[in-house]
Design a protein around this motif. Sequence first.
Motif, PDB file in Angstrom:
ATOM      1  N   SER A 279       0.037   0.200  -8.464  1.00 33.38           N
ATOM      2  CA  SER A 279      -0.894  -0.389  -9.430  1.00 33.38           C
ATOM      3  C   SER A 279      -0.222  -1.534 -10.162  1.00 33.38           C
ATOM      4  N   LEU A 280      -0.968  -2.610 -10.382  1.00 36.33           N
ATOM      5  CA  LEU A 280      -0.511  -3.732 -11.203  1.00 36.33           C
ATOM      6  C   LEU A 280      -1.597  -4.066 -12.215  1.00 36.33           C
ATOM      7  N   ASP A 281      -1.247  -4.049 -13.480  1.00 32.38           N
ATOM      8  CA  ASP A 281      -2.180  -4.391 -14.560  1.00 32.38           C
ATOM      9  C   ASP A 281      -3.454  -3.547 -14.513  1.00 32.38           C
ATOM     10  N   GLY A 282      -3.298  -2.266 -14.154  1.00 31.22           N
ATOM     11  CA  GLY A 282      -4.440  -1.370 -14.115  1.00 31.22           C
ATOM     12  C   GLY A 282      -5.284  -1.475 -12.872  1.00 31.22           C
ATOM     13  N   ARG A 283      -4.922  -2.332 -11.934  1.00 32.11           N
ATOM     14  CA  ARG A 283      -5.660  -2.488 -10.679  1.00 32.11           C
ATOM     15  C   ARG A 283      -4.920  -1.747  -9.566  1.00 32.11           C
ATOM     16  N   GLU A 284      -5.585  -0.821  -8.920  1.00 28.82           N
ATOM     17  CA  GLU A 284      -4.948  -0.094  -7.831  1.00 28.82           C
ATOM     18  C   GLU A 284      -4.674  -1.030  -6.660  1.00 28.82           C
ATOM     19  N   ILE A 285      -3.511  -0.859  -6.065  1.00 35.79           N
ATOM     20  CA  ILE A 285      -3.138  -1.640  -4.891  1.00 35.79           C
ATOM     21  C   ILE A 285      -3.448  -0.802  -3.662  1.00 35.79           C
ATOM     22  N   GLY A 286      -4.251  -1.353  -2.749  1.00 28.68           N
ATOM     23  CA  GLY A 286      -4.693  -0.587  -1.589  1.00 28.68           C
ATOM     24  C   GLY A 286      -5.497   0.609  -2.025  1.00 28.68           C
ATOM     25  N   ASP A 287      -5.131   1.788  -1.523  1.00 33.20           N
ATOM     26  CA  ASP A 287      -5.849   3.004  -1.911  1.00 33.20           C
ATOM     27  C   ASP A 287      -5.169   3.731  -3.065  1.00 33.20           C
ATOM     28  N   GLY A 288      -4.215   3.042  -3.709  1.00 36.85           N
ATOM     29  CA  GLY A 288      -3.541   3.636  -4.855  1.00 36.85           C
ATOM     30  C   GLY A 288      -2.452   4.619  -4.484  1.00 36.85           C
ATOM     31  N   LYS A 289      -2.040   4.597  -3.209  1.00 35.70           N
ATOM     32  CA  LYS A 289      -0.968   5.468  -2.734  1.00 35.70           C
ATOM     33  C   LYS A 289       0.035   4.644  -1.934  1.00 35.70           C
ATOM     34  N   PRO A 290       1.277   5.096  -1.838  1.00 36.22           N
ATOM     35  CA  PRO A 290       2.253   4.383  -1.005  1.00 36.22           C
ATOM     36  C   PRO A 290       1.724   4.233   0.422  1.00 36.22           C
ATOM     37  N   GLY A 291       1.796   3.013   0.952  1.00 33.18           N
ATOM     38  CA  GLY A 291       1.240   2.730   2.267  1.00 33.18           C
ATOM     39  C   GLY A 291       2.190   3.032   3.409  1.00 33.18           C
ATOM     40  N   PRO A 292       1.683   2.997   4.646  1.00 37.65           N
ATOM     41  CA  PRO A 292       2.483   3.362   5.819  1.00 37.65           C
ATOM     42  C   PRO A 292       3.667   2.433   6.086  1.00 37.65           C
ATOM     43  N   VAL A 293       3.514   1.137   5.846  1.00 42.17           N
ATOM     44  CA  VAL A 293       4.629   0.216   6.072  1.00 42.17           C
ATOM     45  C   VAL A 293       5.725   0.472   5.043  1.00 42.17           C
ATOM     46  N   THR A 294       5.330   0.670   3.803  1.00 43.95           N
ATOM     47  CA  THR A 294       6.298   0.988   2.750  1.00 43.95           C
ATOM     48  C   THR A 294       7.055   2.265   3.077  1.00 43.95           C
ATOM     49  N   GLN A 295       6.338   3.296   3.473  1.00 42.68           N
ATOM     50  CA  GLN A 295       6.967   4.579   3.783  1.00 42.68           C
ATOM     51  C   GLN A 295       7.907   4.456   4.975  1.00 42.68           C
ATOM     52  N   LYS A 296       7.489   3.670   5.966  1.00 47.57           N
ATOM     53  CA  LYS A 296       8.317   3.474   7.165  1.00 47.57           C
ATOM     54  C   LYS A 296       9.609   2.751   6.809  1.00 47.57           C
ATOM     55  N   LEU A 297       9.500   1.690   6.012  1.00 46.13           N
ATOM     56  CA  LEU A 297      10.693   0.930   5.636  1.00 46.13           C
ATOM     57  C   LEU A 297      11.600   1.731   4.713  1.00 46.13           C
ATOM     58  N   ARG A 298      11.010   2.519   3.839  1.00 40.08           N
ATOM     59  CA  ARG A 298      11.825   3.354   2.957  1.00 40.08           C
ATOM     60  C   ARG A 298      12.626   4.369   3.767  1.00 40.08           C
ATOM     61  N   GLN A 299      11.967   5.005   4.733  1.00 39.77           N
ATOM     62  CA  GLN A 299      12.655   5.976   5.579  1.00 39.77           C
ATOM     63  C   GLN A 299      13.737   5.300   6.418  1.00 39.77           C
ATOM     64  N   ARG A 300      13.389   4.144   6.973  1.00 42.09           N
ATOM     65  CA  ARG A 300      14.366   3.431   7.801  1.00 42.09           C
ATOM     66  C   ARG A 300      15.552   2.978   6.965  1.00 42.09           C
ATOM     67  N   PHE A 301      15.320   2.580   5.721  1.00 43.27           N
ATOM     68  CA  PHE A 301      16.404   2.164   4.843  1.00 43.27           C
ATOM     69  C   PHE A 301      17.351   3.335   4.584  1.00 43.27           C
ATOM     70  N   GLN A 302      16.801   4.502   4.289  1.00 40.28           N
ATOM     71  CA  GLN A 302      17.626   5.680   4.010  1.00 40.28           C
ATOM     72  C   GLN A 302      18.473   6.058   5.227  1.00 40.28           C
ATOM     73  N   GLU A 303      17.918   5.875   6.407  1.00 39.86           N
ATOM     74  CA  GLU A 303      18.669   6.143   7.635  1.00 39.86           C
ATOM     75  C   GLU A 303      19.761   5.086   7.848  1.00 39.86           C
ATOM     76  N   TYR A 304      19.393   3.845   7.598  1.00 40.14           N
ATOM     77  CA  TYR A 304      20.301   2.728   7.849  1.00 40.14           C
ATOM     78  C   TYR A 304      21.549   2.786   6.983  1.00 40.14           C
ATOM     79  N   VAL A 305      21.399   3.135   5.708  1.00 46.97           N
ATOM     80  CA  VAL A 305      22.538   3.112   4.803  1.00 46.97           C
ATOM     81  C   VAL A 305      23.554   4.202   5.122  1.00 46.97           C
ATOM     82  N   ARG A 306      23.170   5.166   5.951  1.00 48.40           N
ATOM     83  CA  ARG A 306      24.073   6.261   6.299  1.00 48.40           C
ATOM     84  C   ARG A 306      24.492   6.235   7.757  1.00 48.40           C
ATOM     85  N   GLU A 307      24.159   5.145   8.438  1.00 46.52           N
ATOM     86  CA  GLU A 307      24.573   5.016   9.845  1.00 46.52           C
ATOM     87  C   GLU A 307      26.069   4.766   9.955  1.00 46.52           C
TER      88      GLU A 307
END
Length: 307
Positions: A279-307
Amino acid sequence: MRVRETNSKNALTEVETKMADQATQKVYLNGQLVDKQQAVVSVYDHGLLYGDGVFEGIRVYSGKVFRHEDHIDRLYESAKAIRLEIPIDKSKMLAAVNETVAANGIVDGYVRLVITRGSGTLGLDIRRTSDPQVIIIADTISLYPEELYENGLRIITASTIRNHPSALSPRIKSLNYLNNIMAKIEGTDADSLEALMLNHKGEVAECTGDNIFIVKNGVLKTPPTDAGILEGVTRNVAMELAREAGIEVVEMTLLRHDIYIADECFLTGTAAEVIPVVSLDGREIGDGKPGPVTQKLRQRFQEYVRE
């Protein structure tokens, strides 16, 4: 009465534990590891008096300093830009960071590396300063509660704009963070842990401590360096990981409108890592939940930093 005694004992144990932690924590100060309480600089140091100095925040994962050389390169570039001569070379700085991490037994944590102008007279003349201070702190950090990584941040736009790039380059990681702090105050006053900052042209720059990304129609977009942003190390990693995953990445001018209508939004930073914004300034972004690309990159980042 027994309850009071128990509470008193618990409180005493907490104090004793805290004092023990302070006594055992070592800080690197000008070539030596000293106890935390002995890590002091002069009150005449221009880093204190005028915010005259540079710093880096660096992550440690599984005992390894993450993107170590990238951070050290940026530190020396920042110092060169403000005509601050760091008294040791890069190889010794790399070794000093590793030494401090090891001395404090940091497996997963955070390093704050600070270079001050050094002590001098009252006044702005850098010719009247000497002995730049090299300070390395290795500790743990938790910038946001874990639930926000799962559910997403709600942020606001600050009225405080990013410093004009012709006044002070945002690519210098300066000790003077008052610009960001004033915007952060606006955020916390609005019960938001982050705040979006615009540049002098009204374009999206970055948040108070993080770079910002949006996803629109499968394309990952982020402001370019000339929008008045710090070129974040984690920002660069996120773009690398996205491209490796076949996601199109574009650095382009963004307006608040682009964030309002985005499918997804997330922030990146050394301390923040990758965290969704819903949300930004009270406006929901997308459906108001973390999106699939964000979740994918977050997971990949966590894997990458421990490779």
